[in-house]
Scaffold this motif. Structure first.
Motif: not given
Length: 201
Positions: A62-70, A19-20, A31-32, A49-50
């Protein structure tokens, strides 16, 4: 391409992106502190975080590790996200009261004081591990490591002995988000290998 929404804006991402990464691709600010494109993400600071929403359901990730999903619905500045970031920044101020970078970021979120006890008036390090990761993953020197556990956890040379493995490249100084590495570099760095080679030792 994976299609989803960030702040109600339709976006597309490559499979495998986080996501990031997608937000940055579209110029959407998150922000990171512990994130850098040169190394693998660790999610240590939690500041990125998002909120994911789907009807009445939502959760903070946490957006830096959360994979995108449809079909994801991502919000980067919701009230819940802002509250979490303020709480994190309060903790960071208590851990790093001497860091001008942390105080400036906290001020952006209206955080000027902290309810948590100050640990070290000279503290600047948030233990994000960026210096450790860049030394290992990019430089390949492994001259910096995390030592100790719990409240005794710290960043330093292996066994807290200045390391000759350091090549004096300055990568750790470049990626440090709080300036903490500048104050401890001499405790990490032994006599650089490049100097030893030139002297014939």
């Amino acid at each position: 391409m994976v299609k989803f929404k960030i702040n109600d804006q339709e976006v597309e991402a490559q499979p495998g992106w986080t996501v990031l990464e997608t937000a940055r691709h579209y110029g959407i600010h998150i922000p990171t502190l512990c994130y850098h494109e040169a190394v693998e993400p660790s999610g240590a600071c939690r500041l990125c975080v998002v909120e994911l929403k789907d009807g009445d359901w939502s959760k903070v990730v946490i957006s830096c590790m959360y994979p995108v999903q449809e079909g994801l619905n991502v919000y980067t500045d919701s009230e819940r996200v802002t509250n979490v970031r303020r709480w994190i920044l309060e903790m960071l101020i208590s851990e790093c009261p001497a860091s001008e970078e942390i105080r400036a970021l906290a001020k952006e979120y209206g955080v000027n004081t902290t309810r948590f006890a100050e640990k070290d008036p000279e503290g600047q390090c948030i233990l994000c591990g960026l210096c450790v990761r860049v030394c290992a993953e990019v430089v390949g020197a492994d001259a910096i490591t995390t030592v100790g556990r719990g409240v005794h956890k710290a960043i330093g040379a292996p066994y807290m002995v200045p390391a000759d493995a350091c090549v004096a490249c300055g990568s750790c100084l470049t990626v440090c988000p709080t300036g903490a590495m500048a104050a401890r570099i001499d405790k990490v760095r032994g006599e650089p290998k490049v100097k030893l080679l030139r002297s014939g030792r």
